[in-house]
Design an enzyme around this catalytic site. Structure first.
Site, mmCIF file in Angstrom:
data_model
loop_
_atom_site.group_PDB
_atom_site.id
_atom_site.type_symbol
_atom_site.label_atom_id
_atom_site.label_comp_id
_atom_site.label_asym_id
_atom_site.label_seq_id
_atom_site.Cartn_x
_atom_site.Cartn_y
_atom_site.Cartn_z
ATOM 1 N N LYS A 182 -58.221 -2.107 26.373
ATOM 2 C CA LYS A 182 -57.835 -2.181 24.966
ATOM 3 C C LYS A 182 -58.591 -3.355 24.358
ATOM 4 O O LYS A 182 -58.338 -4.514 24.690
ATOM 5 C CB LYS A 182 -56.338 -2.385 24.801
ATOM 6 C CG LYS A 182 -55.917 -2.546 23.331
ATOM 7 C CD LYS A 182 -54.462 -2.970 23.204
ATOM 8 C CE LYS A 182 -54.103 -3.292 21.754
ATOM 9 N NZ LYS A 182 -54.776 -4.538 21.275
ATOM 10 N N GLY A 239 -52.995 -13.590 27.054
ATOM 11 C CA GLY A 239 -52.587 -13.713 25.664
ATOM 12 C C GLY A 239 -51.326 -14.538 25.521
ATOM 13 O O GLY A 239 -50.988 -15.358 26.381
ATOM 14 N N GLY A 243 -46.223 -11.750 23.190
ATOM 15 C CA GLY A 243 -46.844 -10.440 23.378
ATOM 16 C C GLY A 243 -46.863 -10.024 24.827
ATOM 17 O O GLY A 243 -46.593 -8.854 25.164
ATOM 18 N N GLY A 244 -47.163 -10.962 25.722
ATOM 19 C CA GLY A 244 -47.198 -10.646 27.145
ATOM 20 C C GLY A 244 -45.835 -10.271 27.688
ATOM 21 O O GLY A 244 -45.708 -9.331 28.491
ATOM 22 N N GLU A 263 -51.412 -13.491 32.097
ATOM 23 C CA GLU A 263 -51.694 -14.931 32.054
ATOM 24 C C GLU A 263 -51.348 -15.367 30.647
ATOM 25 O O GLU A 263 -51.983 -14.945 29.679
ATOM 26 C CB GLU A 263 -53.170 -15.174 32.407
ATOM 27 C CG GLU A 263 -53.499 -16.639 32.610
ATOM 28 C CD GLU A 263 -53.927 -17.280 31.309
ATOM 29 O OE1 GLU A 263 -53.083 -17.979 30.703
ATOM 30 O OE2 GLU A 263 -55.066 -17.093 30.892
ATOM 31 N N CYS A 300 -56.394 -21.788 27.395
ATOM 32 C CA CYS A 300 -55.083 -21.737 28.033
ATOM 33 C C CYS A 300 -54.868 -22.919 28.968
ATOM 34 O O CYS A 300 -53.730 -23.196 29.354
ATOM 35 C CB CYS A 300 -54.906 -20.412 28.779
ATOM 36 S SG CYS A 300 -56.310 -19.957 29.808
#
Length: 504
Positions: A182, A239, A243-244, A263, A300
């Site tokens: 995606k 992300g 959302g994760g 992650e 991150c």
């Protein structure tokens, strides 16, 4: 070389359009129109991936290695065009994108070399013991085998290394798993040109076109339908925590739950021990400023928290950090949404009565400038929000009353991607107390360095206990990441001539 996107999805070797479209929002340069993905296209790509698995999943390691190397070649053949549109879409400087492209092709080639050696298969053999009493033992063999089609979500902050042909894609392909990507709507043109490289590699290698598909985003419906598709057997994601976690819950609630390798980021605290602070506090502060503001803090592994014992050396460190951060010019953030989230995060910290503002900034549109805040150990321990990630160049200094307070802070930490120790020889006795706590909290523990910059190699771990990632037994960087998309299979008394070729 100027690249003009056609705006279509790559599904099983064909470029496919959608009725619904969205426009890109570049940092500079022209906007382009892209097809938005649909559940029907997800279904088409997943079915093609399953069909491809029956050949690709049983191909030789040499064949898969050749494909990975060809994919890298095709990316390099489009180097200038990738840099141009990548810079337009993200605002990242050309040098950063060139380096990230090298990392992307480098990990494809590294994984190719790694699988050819075969050690990752963890092959084991317990020979038959027909005369054993009271019962004979059969011959038992074990080997890691690919799990099937994998869904990969492109990341916003790494348009190449964690995106269409990034680490998750490379690891899945190396394992023998077809991939449905995606694409991220923050850099759809960059995703499209990398997908073109993938298609060229598929054609040159003569493999099933369902091995690699890329569907542009444009709506949450695409991601939801992808993780819930019955033919998808695992998901790789980089992300946000929100959302994760939503996608993780969808994976867990399926009739057949599947692993979600998310992650999700962390604050990556640094513990600056007294002897190191006294001997070289200024140098550590300078290094922290550089790491904290690198890439507008959009990593991150950005070290957002510094923990040190209060006193004159701490005050000198704070002054040096404030001076260094004040000199950093505003930088362009990757998306309008990330910039807005950064401003909101800064306002949230600034509005906390337990926090002292040392450096505040005015951030407009997609620009981000540094913030610096200070609090004490008691306040940090009592305010959970002070331990939450703010994605950008924001630093929080936590002043402890003693080194014993550092131990309490360390035990209170949530899961992290990294933790860092700054220490000198005189700090070793205390560091031996702190290290066992930190290794329970993070996937990577550093000494006298800064966590931004993740080496792609055999021993790297990029992951950690939740909420840093959703599977702390895995890594999304390095050759060990291939193991996420394999599962062990035991073969009992299977004749040698029908065993998988990798046993030979």
């Amino acid at each position: 070389m100027t690249f003009t996107p056609h705006g279509k999805h790559l599904i099983a070797g064909e470029w496919v359009a959608s009725d619904t479209t969205f426009d890109s929002s570049p940092a500079h340069g022209p906007s382009h129109t892209f097809s938005a993905g649909t559940p029907a296209q997800v279904d088409q790509a997943a079915k093609a991936a399953e069909e491809a698995f029956w050949t690709f999943g049983y191909s030789s390691r040499a064949e898969r290695a050749a494909f990975l190397n060809k994919f890298a070649d095709e990316i390099e053949a489009r180097a200038e065009a990738i840099t141009e549109i990548g810079s337009q879409e993200t605002g990242l400087p050309e040098a950063r994108l060139q380096g990230e492209r090298g990392r992307t092709t480098g990990q494809l080639r590294l994984f190719a070399s790694h699988i050819e050696k075969g050690d990752y298969l963890d092959r084991r053999l317990d020979e038959a013991l027909p005369d054993r009493q009271p019962l004979p033992r059969p011959e038992l063999r074990m080997m890691q085998r690919p799990i099937g089609p994998v869904a990969v979500f492109g990341a916003s902050n790494f348009p190449l290394a964690f995106s269409v042909a990034g680490g998750d894609t490379a690891a899945a392909l190396a394992a023998g798993c077809p991939v449905v990507v995606k694409g991220h709507s923050a850099h759809p043109g960059t995703g499209e040109i990398v997908a073109e490289a993938g298609l060229a590699a598929v054609k040159a290698s003569g493999i099933h076109p369902g091995v690699f598909s890329m569907i542009q985003g444009g709506s949450r419906e695409v991601g939801q339908s992808l993780v819930q598709h019955t033919l998808i057997k695992a998901v790789g994601f980089t992300g946000s925590l929100g959302g994760g976690r939503a996608l993780f819950d969808l994976c867990a609630s399926r009739p057949e739950p599947i692993p979600f390798f998310g992650e999700l980021g962390s604050v990556n605290p640094m513990f600056i021990l007294p002897e190191a602070l006294s001997a070289r506090g200024g140098a550590i502060a300078k290094g922290w400023v550089g790491s904290l503001t690198m890439g507008a803090g959009q990593f991150c592994t950005n070290p957002g928290i510094a923990v040190l014992v209060k006193g004159p050396q701490a005050e000198a460190f704070i002054a040096d950090a404030k001076e260094g951060l004040a000199a950093v010019a505003p930088q362009t953030m990757l998306t309008d949404g990330i910039a807005e989230a950064y401003r909101n995060g800064a306002r949230r910290i600034e509005g906390n009565t337990a926090v002292q503002s040392l450096l505040t900034s005015k951030c407009n549109n997609r620009d981000a400038a540094p913030y610096l805040f200070q609090t004490d150990a008691k306040s940090w321990l009592e305010n959970h929000e002070l331990g939450e990630e703010v994605f950008g160049p924001l630093g929080l200094i936590v002043l402890a009353d003693s080194t014993e307070d550092m131990l309490v802070i360390a035990r209170k930490l949530e899961g992290q991607l990294t933790t860092t120790l700054h220490l000198d020889a005189g700090d070793s006795a205390f560091a031996r107390k702190l290290l066992p706590i930190l290794e329970r909290k993070a996937g990577r523990v550093l000494a006298n360095g800064f966590p931004t910059g993740v080496e792609v190699c055999d021993s790297m771990v990029h992951g950690g206990p939740y909420p840093a990632s959703t599977n702390f037994g895995a890594t999304s960087v390095g050759t060990l990441s291939i193991r996420r998309f394999l599962r062990p299979v035991c073969y009992q008394n299977i004749p040698a001539d029908i065993l998988p070729a990798d046993f030979s």
